[in-house]
Write a protein that holds these residues in place. Structure first.
Motif, PDB file in Angstrom:
ATOM      1  N   LEU A  42     -47.776  40.188  69.631  1.00  0.00           N
ATOM      2  CA  LEU A  42     -47.170  39.041  68.959  1.00  0.00           C
ATOM      3  C   LEU A  42     -45.917  38.568  69.693  1.00  0.00           C
ATOM      4  CD1 LEU A  42     -47.570  40.125  65.212  1.00  0.00           C
ATOM      5  CD2 LEU A  42     -48.944  38.472  66.496  1.00  0.00           C
ATOM      6  N   LEU A  43     -45.107  39.518  70.174  1.00  0.00           N
ATOM      7  CA  LEU A  43     -43.902  39.145  70.911  1.00  0.00           C
ATOM      8  C   LEU A  43     -44.236  38.493  72.245  1.00  0.00           C
ATOM      9  CD1 LEU A  43     -41.742  42.327  70.198  1.00  0.00           C
ATOM     10  CD2 LEU A  43     -41.265  40.019  69.383  1.00  0.00           C
ATOM     11  N   ALA A  44     -45.364  38.886  72.848  1.00  0.00           N
ATOM     12  CA  ALA A  44     -45.768  38.255  74.105  1.00  0.00           C
ATOM     13  C   ALA A  44     -46.148  36.796  73.896  1.00  0.00           C
ATOM     14  CB  ALA A  44     -46.937  39.022  74.719  1.00  0.00           C
ATOM     15  N   LEU A  45     -46.673  36.493  72.697  1.00  0.00           N
ATOM     16  CA  LEU A  45     -47.001  35.106  72.384  1.00  0.00           C
ATOM     17  C   LEU A  45     -45.750  34.303  72.046  1.00  0.00           C
ATOM     18  CD1 LEU A  45     -50.227  35.667  70.245  1.00  0.00           C
ATOM     19  CD2 LEU A  45     -50.088  34.949  72.638  1.00  0.00           C
ATOM     20  N   GLY A  48     -42.033  35.462  73.762  1.00  0.00           N
ATOM     21  CA  GLY A  48     -42.449  35.723  75.136  1.00  0.00           C
ATOM     22  C   GLY A  48     -41.417  36.535  75.895  1.00  0.00           C
ATOM     23  N   PRO A  49     -41.817  37.100  77.036  1.00  0.00           N
ATOM     24  CA  PRO A  49     -40.868  37.914  77.828  1.00  0.00           C
ATOM     25  C   PRO A  49     -39.633  37.134  78.263  1.00  0.00           C
ATOM     26  CG  PRO A  49     -43.129  38.233  78.583  1.00  0.00           C
ATOM     27  CD  PRO A  49     -43.166  37.091  77.624  1.00  0.00           C
ATOM     28  N   ASN A  50     -39.818  35.866  78.650  1.00  0.00           N
ATOM     29  CA  ASN A  50     -38.664  35.084  79.094  1.00  0.00           C
ATOM     30  C   ASN A  50     -37.655  34.886  77.969  1.00  0.00           C
ATOM     31  OD1 ASN A  50     -39.748  34.810  81.659  1.00  0.00           O
ATOM     32  ND2 ASN A  50     -40.774  32.879  81.187  1.00  0.00           N
ATOM     33  N   GLY A  51     -38.162  34.592  76.780  1.00  0.00           N
ATOM     34  CA  GLY A  51     -37.257  34.401  75.646  1.00  0.00           C
ATOM     35  C   GLY A  51     -36.517  35.677  75.284  1.00  0.00           C
ATOM     36  N   LEU A  52     -37.213  36.827  75.341  1.00  0.00           N
ATOM     37  CA  LEU A  52     -36.559  38.095  75.018  1.00  0.00           C
ATOM     38  C   LEU A  52     -35.507  38.449  76.060  1.00  0.00           C
ATOM     39  CD1 LEU A  52     -39.642  40.221  73.872  1.00  0.00           C
ATOM     40  CD2 LEU A  52     -37.880  39.214  72.428  1.00  0.00           C
ATOM     41  N   ILE A  53     -35.829  38.245  77.330  1.00  0.00           N
ATOM     42  CA  ILE A  53     -34.866  38.567  78.386  1.00  0.00           C
ATOM     43  C   ILE A  53     -33.653  37.646  78.296  1.00  0.00           C
ATOM     44  CG2 ILE A  53     -34.506  38.564  80.881  1.00  0.00           C
ATOM     45  CD1 ILE A  53     -37.342  39.567  81.207  1.00  0.00           C
ATOM     46  N   ASP A  54     -33.880  36.366  77.992  1.00  0.00           N
ATOM     47  CA  ASP A  54     -32.748  35.448  77.822  1.00  0.00           C
ATOM     48  C   ASP A  54     -31.860  35.887  76.665  1.00  0.00           C
ATOM     49  OD1 ASP A  54     -33.605  33.914  79.922  1.00  0.00           O
ATOM     50  OD2 ASP A  54     -34.661  32.445  78.662  1.00  0.00           O
ATOM     51  N   PHE A  55     -32.486  36.402  75.599  1.00  0.00           N
ATOM     52  CA  PHE A  55     -31.709  36.815  74.429  1.00  0.00           C
ATOM     53  C   PHE A  55     -30.869  38.054  74.730  1.00  0.00           C
ATOM     54  CE2 PHE A  55     -31.414  39.450  70.569  1.00  0.00           C
ATOM     55  CZ  PHE A  55     -30.650  38.600  69.775  1.00  0.00           C
ATOM     56  N   ILE A  56     -31.479  39.080  75.321  1.00  0.00           N
ATOM     57  CA  ILE A  56     -30.739  40.322  75.537  1.00  0.00           C
ATOM     58  C   ILE A  56     -29.739  40.198  76.682  1.00  0.00           C
ATOM     59  CG2 ILE A  56     -32.636  41.711  74.633  1.00  0.00           C
ATOM     60  CD1 ILE A  56     -33.322  42.476  77.511  1.00  0.00           C
ATOM     61  N   SER A  57     -29.961  39.225  77.587  1.00  0.00           N
ATOM     62  CA  SER A  57     -29.029  39.051  78.706  1.00  0.00           C
ATOM     63  C   SER A  57     -27.918  38.058  78.395  1.00  0.00           C
ATOM     64  CB  SER A  57     -29.784  38.584  79.949  1.00  0.00           C
ATOM     65  OG  SER A  57     -30.393  37.323  79.731  1.00  0.00           O
ATOM     66  N   HIS A  58     -27.935  37.473  77.211  1.00  0.00           N
ATOM     67  CA  HIS A  58     -26.900  36.485  76.872  1.00  0.00           C
ATOM     68  C   HIS A  58     -25.486  37.073  76.920  1.00  0.00           C
ATOM     69  CE1 HIS A  58     -24.960  33.066  74.981  1.00  0.00           C
ATOM     70  NE2 HIS A  58     -24.426  33.893  74.097  1.00  0.00           N
ATOM     71  N   PRO A  59     -25.241  38.316  76.434  1.00  0.00           N
ATOM     72  CA  PRO A  59     -23.864  38.834  76.458  1.00  0.00           C
ATOM     73  C   PRO A  59     -23.260  38.896  77.854  1.00  0.00           C
ATOM     74  CG  PRO A  59     -25.201  40.136  74.970  1.00  0.00           C
ATOM     75  CD  PRO A  59     -26.138  39.226  75.696  1.00  0.00           C
ATOM     76  N   ILE A  60     -24.056  39.282  78.873  1.00  0.00           N
ATOM     77  CA  ILE A  60     -23.480  39.386  80.218  1.00  0.00           C
ATOM     78  C   ILE A  60     -23.439  38.024  80.904  1.00  0.00           C
ATOM     79  CG2 ILE A  60     -25.678  39.921  81.360  1.00  0.00           C
ATOM     80  CD1 ILE A  60     -24.099  41.838  83.157  1.00  0.00           C
ATOM     81  N   LYS A  61     -24.422  37.161  80.645  1.00  0.00           N
ATOM     82  CA  LYS A  61     -24.421  35.841  81.267  1.00  0.00           C
ATOM     83  C   LYS A  61     -23.287  34.975  80.740  1.00  0.00           C
ATOM     84  CE  LYS A  61     -28.315  33.761  81.999  1.00  0.00           C
ATOM     85  NZ  LYS A  61     -29.650  33.149  81.758  1.00  0.00           N
ATOM     86  N   ALA A  62     -22.812  35.278  79.532  1.00  0.00           N
ATOM     87  CA  ALA A  62     -21.691  34.514  78.981  1.00  0.00           C
ATOM     88  C   ALA A  62     -20.412  34.739  79.765  1.00  0.00           C
ATOM     89  CB  ALA A  62     -21.481  34.890  77.512  1.00  0.00           C
ATOM     90  N   HIS A  63     -20.349  35.835  80.541  1.00  0.00           N
ATOM     91  CA  HIS A  63     -19.154  36.148  81.326  1.00  0.00           C
ATOM     92  C   HIS A  63     -19.418  36.009  82.827  1.00  0.00           C
ATOM     93  CE1 HIS A  63     -17.080  37.590  77.742  1.00  0.00           C
ATOM     94  NE2 HIS A  63     -18.205  38.198  77.412  1.00  0.00           N
ATOM     95  N   MET A  64     -20.487  35.331  83.185  1.00  0.00           N
ATOM     96  CA  MET A  64     -20.804  35.045  84.573  1.00  0.00           C
ATOM     97  C   MET A  64     -20.622  33.551  84.840  1.00  0.00           C
ATOM     98  SD  MET A  64     -24.236  37.439  84.893  1.00  0.00           S
ATOM     99  CE  MET A  64     -24.634  36.843  86.540  1.00  0.00           C
ATOM    100  N   PRO A  65     -20.493  33.139  86.084  1.00  0.00           N
ATOM    101  CA  PRO A  65     -20.412  31.704  86.386  1.00  0.00           C
ATOM    102  C   PRO A  65     -21.613  30.951  85.826  1.00  0.00           C
ATOM    103  CG  PRO A  65     -19.834  32.998  88.304  1.00  0.00           C
ATOM    104  CD  PRO A  65     -20.337  33.970  87.279  1.00  0.00           C
ATOM    105  N   PRO A  66     -21.452  29.675  85.493  1.00  0.00           N
ATOM    106  CA  PRO A  66     -22.541  28.920  84.844  1.00  0.00           C
ATOM    107  C   PRO A  66     -23.843  28.911  85.623  1.00  0.00           C
ATOM    108  CG  PRO A  66     -20.473  27.706  84.739  1.00  0.00           C
ATOM    109  CD  PRO A  66     -20.226  28.880  85.640  1.00  0.00           C
ATOM    110  N   ASP A  67     -23.782  28.872  86.945  1.00  0.00           N
ATOM    111  CA  ASP A  67     -24.998  28.804  87.753  1.00  0.00           C
ATOM    112  C   ASP A  67     -25.473  30.176  88.227  1.00  0.00           C
ATOM    113  OD1 ASP A  67     -22.782  29.187  89.289  1.00  0.00           O
ATOM    114  OD2 ASP A  67     -23.457  27.945  90.980  1.00  0.00           O
TER     115      ASP A  67
END
Length: 267
Positions: A42-45, A48-67
């Motif tokens: 169900l999570l793969a549908l 999806g993997p991209n959405g999950l990775i974006d969610f769990i990586s949000h804390p570190i990406k918030a402290h990285m340069p925008p690009d």
């Protein structure tokens, strides 16, 4: 006065052969695997993997340069990391189901008054695990990466590897999920007469030191994550002490309440 015959043990005659226990354990493990597989599908549908990775990586990406983006160093990292994230989230999503299967396996050996409180205790433990994981995702990671990125020189581009990042947060999820089970452990220790409440109160100072030692071992070497684990453990220890007395009273068997020591009447 005639002696009152002892009540028959409700578990008498319910013993099963060892092979039957193994078959039951196999079935419960299969049910856990089926539940995890369904959750992963169900999570793969969605999301999806991209959405999950974006969610769990949000804390570190918030402290990285925008690009800036997380990088994949290994050759097979782009393939294995999404699968690992799907499996990790699938296990977390089915945690109550897994805990229920554990309860269903041991429930035939429990008395009726124990069954009444075993399932709520398991659900409470699952809730505490979710609270600990949410605490990591929405508070600890943000503060931890803000602290770490503050030490990065301007001449250094901080581009963490996604594989090492997933392993780091997985270890934090596990550490906080287990640490938030402190009230459950304390209540069970008191309930099964392994330790008295007064002993737990006298051990309070040692537990504070133990909490900081555990936090220093299982968390990254930054003061933010260590404090974020040690302080909740100390608070939850006090919660466990407060709830231990109540839980011991409400989970006591009715027979133990009826049994009162008889004292001879002096004439």
């Amino acid at each position: 006065m005639a002696d009152i015959p002892p009540k028959e043990d409700e578990l008498a005659g319910t013993e099963q052969p060892f092979v039957q226990h193994l078959l039951e354990l196999r079935n419960r493990l299969l049910y856990c695997i089926y539940g995890i597989a369904l959750a992963v599908a169900l999570l793969a549908l969605w999301p999806g993997p991209n959405g999950l990775i974006d969610f769990i990586s949000h804390p570190i990406k918030a402290h990285m340069p925008p690009d800036a983006k997380l990088i994949a160093v290994g050759v097979f990292t782009p393939f294995f990391v999404p699968i690992k994230v799907l499996g990790m989230v699938g296990v977390l999503a089915t945690l109550p189901w897994i805990m229920y299967q554990m309860w269903a396996f041991v429930s035939p050996g429990l008395y009726s008054h124990e069954k009444r409180f075993a399932l709520p205790l398991i659900l409470f433990g699952s809730l505490l695990a979710y609270v600990g994981i949410a605490f990591v995702q929405f508070f600890v990671l943000d503060k931890m990466f803000a602290f770490i990125q503050g030490f990065t020189p301007d001449s250094v581009a901080a581009t963490p590897d996604i594989a090492s990042y997933v392993e780091a947060i997985l270890s934090l999820y596990l550490a906080f999920g287990l640490a938030f089970q402190v009230p459950i452990v304390v209540m069970l220790l008191v309930r099964f007469n392994l330790v008295e409440i007064e002993k737990l109160k006298s051990f309070r100072g040692y537990f504070v030191v133990l909490s900081f030692v555990i936090a220093a071992v299982v968390t990254p070497p930054d003061v933010i994550s260590q404090l974020a684990l040690a302080i909740p453990m100390c608070i939850l220890y006090e919660v466990g002490i407060l709830g231990a007395g109540w839980f011991s009273r409400v989970s006591r068997s009715p027979e133990s309440d009826e049994e009162q020591p008889s004292t001879p009447v002096e004439k």
